[in-house]
Design a protein around this motif. Structure first.
Motif: not given
Length: 91
Positions: A51-56
């Protein structure tokens, strides 16, 4: 047997390289948490990393949340998680 192997290889190569990379990263992250930190449920941290990668990606490239990348990462995390659960069950 060779025909079956060739079909498997052709199917894997039909998956986009980006999704294969997400799958492998899911395996690596989950395996790290399972082996290095001894977590019994190594799947959960991968959810936050994916999720963090996609938000980034949303913030840095102004793209939409890519659910296919997210799911590919989580599917990769299932591989070590299954081995951890089998290990707990058998031993």
């Amino acid at each position: 047997m060779r025909k079956i192997w060739d079909k498997i290889v052709a199917w894997v190569l039909s998956i986009p390289a980006d999704k294969r990379l997400h799958f492998v990263c899911g395996i690596i992250i989950a395996a790290f948490f399972a082996i290095a930190l001894g977590m019994k449920f190594c799947f959960w941290p991968v959810i936050f990393f994916a999720a963090g990668k996609e938000i980034f990606d949303i913030i840095s490239t102004k793209q939409e949340f890519d659910w296919k990348d997210f799911v590919a990462t989580l599917l990769g995390a299932l591989v070590p998680q299954i081995f951890v659960l089998l290990n707990l069950w058998w031993f």
